[in-house]
Design an enzyme around this catalytic site. Structure first.
Site, PDB file in Angstrom:
ATOM      1  N   CYS A 103      52.874  50.362 -25.583  1.00  0.00           N
ATOM      2  CA  CYS A 103      51.472  50.168 -25.747  1.00  0.00           C
ATOM      3  C   CYS A 103      50.999  51.027 -27.111  1.00  0.00           C
ATOM      4  CB  CYS A 103      50.589  51.122 -24.478  1.00  0.00           C
ATOM      5  SG  CYS A 103      50.834  50.215 -23.084  1.00  0.00           S
ATOM      6  N   HIS A 251      43.355  52.920 -27.030  1.00  0.00           N
ATOM      7  CA  HIS A 251      44.251  52.039 -26.237  1.00  0.00           C
ATOM      8  C   HIS A 251      43.788  51.935 -24.904  1.00  0.00           C
ATOM      9  CE1 HIS A 251      47.219  49.944 -23.836  1.00  0.00           C
ATOM     10  NE2 HIS A 251      47.701  50.831 -23.582  1.00  0.00           N
ATOM     11  N   ASN A 281      44.763  46.345 -19.095  1.00  0.00           N
ATOM     12  CA  ASN A 281      45.699  46.924 -20.027  1.00  0.00           C
ATOM     13  C   ASN A 281      46.514  45.905 -20.797  1.00  0.00           C
ATOM     14  OD1 ASN A 281      47.700  48.244 -21.392  1.00  0.00           O
ATOM     15  ND2 ASN A 281      48.101  49.701 -19.949  1.00  0.00           N
TER      16      ASN A 281
HETATM   17  N1  COA Z   1      45.047  49.972  -4.514  1.00  0.00           N
HETATM   18  C1  COA Z   1      44.914  50.875  -3.322  1.00  0.00           C
HETATM   19  N2  COA Z   1      45.600  51.844  -3.449  1.00  0.00           N
HETATM   20  C2  COA Z   1      46.585  51.924  -4.434  1.00  0.00           C
HETATM   21  C3  COA Z   1      46.957  51.092  -5.341  1.00  0.00           C
HETATM   22  C4  COA Z   1      46.021  50.038  -5.416  1.00  0.00           C
HETATM   23  N3  COA Z   1      46.114  49.208  -6.453  1.00  0.00           N
HETATM   24  N4  COA Z   1      47.584  51.870  -6.008  1.00  0.00           N
HETATM   25  C5  COA Z   1      47.986  53.033  -5.608  1.00  0.00           C
HETATM   26  N5  COA Z   1      47.495  52.983  -4.390  1.00  0.00           N
HETATM   27  C6  COA Z   1      47.528  54.207  -3.443  1.00  0.00           C
HETATM   28  C7  COA Z   1      48.843  55.019  -3.375  1.00  0.00           C
HETATM   29  O1  COA Z   1      49.583  54.289  -2.632  1.00  0.00           O
HETATM   30  C8  COA Z   1      48.274  56.193  -2.875  1.00  0.00           C
HETATM   31  O2  COA Z   1      48.426  56.224  -1.604  1.00  0.00           O
HETATM   32  P1  COA Z   1      48.700  57.470  -0.635  1.00  0.00           P
HETATM   33  O3  COA Z   1      47.862  58.580  -0.849  1.00  0.00           O
HETATM   34  O4  COA Z   1      48.539  56.881   0.808  1.00  0.00           O
HETATM   35  O5  COA Z   1      50.389  57.443  -1.008  1.00  0.00           O
HETATM   36  C9  COA Z   1      47.007  56.483  -3.636  1.00  0.00           C
HETATM   37  O6  COA Z   1      46.456  55.001  -3.631  1.00  0.00           O
HETATM   38  C10 COA Z   1      46.699  57.286  -4.628  1.00  0.00           C
HETATM   39  O7  COA Z   1      47.534  56.915  -5.394  1.00  0.00           O
HETATM   40  P2  COA Z   1      47.709  58.027  -6.751  1.00  0.00           P
HETATM   41  O8  COA Z   1      48.892  57.484  -7.506  1.00  0.00           O
HETATM   42  O9  COA Z   1      47.677  59.406  -6.395  1.00  0.00           O
HETATM   43  O10 COA Z   1      46.446  57.464  -7.581  1.00  0.00           O
HETATM   44  P3  COA Z   1      45.847  57.960  -8.770  1.00  0.00           P
HETATM   45  O11 COA Z   1      44.795  58.772  -8.658  1.00  0.00           O
HETATM   46  O12 COA Z   1      46.926  58.813  -9.462  1.00  0.00           O
HETATM   47  O13 COA Z   1      45.663  56.697  -9.692  1.00  0.00           O
HETATM   48  C11 COA Z   1      46.723  55.345 -11.410  1.00  0.00           C
HETATM   49  C12 COA Z   1      46.805  55.743  -9.953  1.00  0.00           C
HETATM   50  C13 COA Z   1      47.801  54.357 -11.712  1.00  0.00           C
HETATM   51  C14 COA Z   1      45.176  54.579 -11.776  1.00  0.00           C
HETATM   52  C15 COA Z   1      46.793  56.734 -12.448  1.00  0.00           C
HETATM   53  O14 COA Z   1      47.909  57.445 -11.930  1.00  0.00           O
HETATM   54  C16 COA Z   1      46.833  56.070 -13.672  1.00  0.00           C
HETATM   55  O15 COA Z   1      46.086  55.405 -14.472  1.00  0.00           O
HETATM   56  N6  COA Z   1      47.811  56.560 -14.570  1.00  0.00           N
HETATM   57  C17 COA Z   1      48.198  56.092 -16.000  1.00  0.00           C
HETATM   58  C18 COA Z   1      48.708  54.637 -16.090  1.00  0.00           C
HETATM   59  C19 COA Z   1      48.670  54.159 -17.259  1.00  0.00           C
HETATM   60  O16 COA Z   1      48.012  54.594 -18.188  1.00  0.00           O
HETATM   61  N7  COA Z   1      49.703  53.413 -17.450  1.00  0.00           N
HETATM   62  C20 COA Z   1      50.047  52.738 -18.709  1.00  0.00           C
HETATM   63  C21 COA Z   1      50.151  53.634 -19.777  1.00  0.00           C
HETATM   64  S1  COA Z   1      50.229  52.815 -21.286  1.00  0.00           S
END
Ligand code: COA
Length: 324
Positions: A103, A251, A281
């Site tokens: 990215c 980004h 993204n």
């Molecule tokens: N739809 C519904 N539920 C989902 C899901 C989806 N697409 N993806 C994950 N979940 C669930 C998980 O399984 C978890 O369930 P549980 O509590 O029963 O275990 C719950 O939602 C919370 O997950 P969590 O990972 O704690 O959520 P979060 O608040 O951290 O958000 C992201 C997840 C991915 C949105 C966040 O961590 C993020 O944006 N991270 C950075 C990602 C990024 O930028 N990547 C690219 C970098 S270049």
């Protein structure tokens, strides 16, 4: 810039996996993204973006000295994407390479292009970010944490040596960093040339090792620290004060990450622009897509200072300051 015509909404994804429009929008700001149609290749997306960049610059393909293509989703692992783009652009023997910094790839590519131009090796460099991610993500509930984030698209710019002392436009600084100890927190494990005797097996596919895996919270935490840090570093290297920046383009990984970064730096929403709600993204393509959209919609005007910042797998991060 170019994005495929096929729009995939959050509700469309909810038909394939256990997710919801509400969950995705709340956590990421994404409403929809674009996916390629079967047969549409990364080089096709890149070609459309590059042809627009050439036209906007009033240049022909023969005017180019180098093509740098940033991607994490190469058309073929061997040799990549840029060679197919080079063929399609009918770019003769112009050298081209794929650059892999995920990215942050576009910022890395600007850094390389700057070096090529300042060293006098190249006069005009086409820099393109291009991704087709939709064919490489797990569109089931098991892969939902990653697959709801990504989209397909391409964006391109042309950098040119500027010897006119009365014209201050140009790339003022590009600063990049990496920290490989985090590489396994956001990666695709297979295929790997380190898997002997065969880099991709049926077993690996059954284990879904060919799909990206991510420690989302870990990535989030590092992104919100590294992005402000490198932005400040790049501004200082360019001798530009944060208050003098007209537009900040971050980004597009997650709207929440960018809101955090903006808050930390006390940047008001009018000085930023997002398109993640429409495209998701698009990794290395996201920043050139932002440049193209803001240049077209008048948000980015000639003479203005624009600050670009990215964070991605590797981990990699970087920032660039331009006078448009
Ligand atoms: N739809 C519904 N539920 C989902 C899901 C989806 N697409 N993806 C994950 N979940 C669930 C998980 O399984 C978890 O369930 P549980 O509590 O029963 O275990 C719950 O939602 C919370 O997950 P969590 O990972 O704690 O959520 P979060 O608040 O951290 O958000 C992201 C997840 C991915 C949105 C966040 O961590 C993020 O944006 N991270 C950075 C990602 C990024 O930028 N990547 C690219 C970098 S270049």
């Amino acid at each position: 810039m170019y994005v495929p015509e096929r729009v995939v909404t959050n509700d469309d994804l909810a038909k394939l996996m256990d997710t919801s429009d509400e969950w995705i929008q709340q956590r990421t700001g994404i409403r929809e993204r674009r996916f390629v149609e079967p047969g549409q290749m990364p080089a096709d997306l890149a070609q459309a973006a590059c042809e627009q960049a050439l036209e906007a610059a009033g240049l022909e393909v023969d005017d180019l000295d180098f093509i740098l293509l940033a991607t994490l989703s190469s058309q073929h692992d061997f040799p990549g994407t840029s060679f197919f783009l080079q063929e399609q652009l009918k770019a003769g023997n112009v050298p081209c390479i794929d650059l892999r910094a995920q990215c942050s790839g576009f910022i890395y590519a600007l850094n390389f292009a700057d070096g090529l131009i300042l060293s006098g090796k190249s006069r005009r460099v086409l820099v393109v970010g291009c991704e087709v991610q939709s064919t490489g993500i797990d569109l089931t509930t098991e892969g939902r944490d990653v697959s709801v984030l990504f989209g397909d698209g391409a964006g391109a710019v042309i950098l040119e040596a500027n010897e006119d002392e009365d014209d201050p436009a140009g790339l003022l600084n590009a600063t990049v960093h990496a920290e490989g100890k985090h590489a396994r927190r956001l990666w695709i494990e297979a295929p790997s040339s380190g898997h002997a005797p065969c880099r991709l097996t049926h077993e690996m596919i059954d284990k879904k090792l060919h799909f990206p895996s991510m420690d989302g919270r870990y990535v989030f935490k590092h992104a919100v620290t590294r992005m402000p840090e490198v932005l400040r570093e790049s501004l200082a290297a360019a001798s530009i004060k944060i208050d003098d920046v007209d537009l900040f383009l971050f980004h597009q990984a997650n709207l929440r990450i960018n809101e955090f970064v903006a808050q930390k730096l006390e940047i008001t929403p009018e000085r930023t622009f997002s398109n993640i709600e429409r495209y998701g993204n698009c990794s290395a393509a996201s920043i050139p897509m932002l440049l193209a959209e803001t240049a077209r919609n008048g948000k980015l005007k000639p003479g203005q200072i624009v600050a670009l910042t990215a964070f991605g797998s590797g981990f990699t991060w970087g920032s660039a300051i331009l006078r448009w």
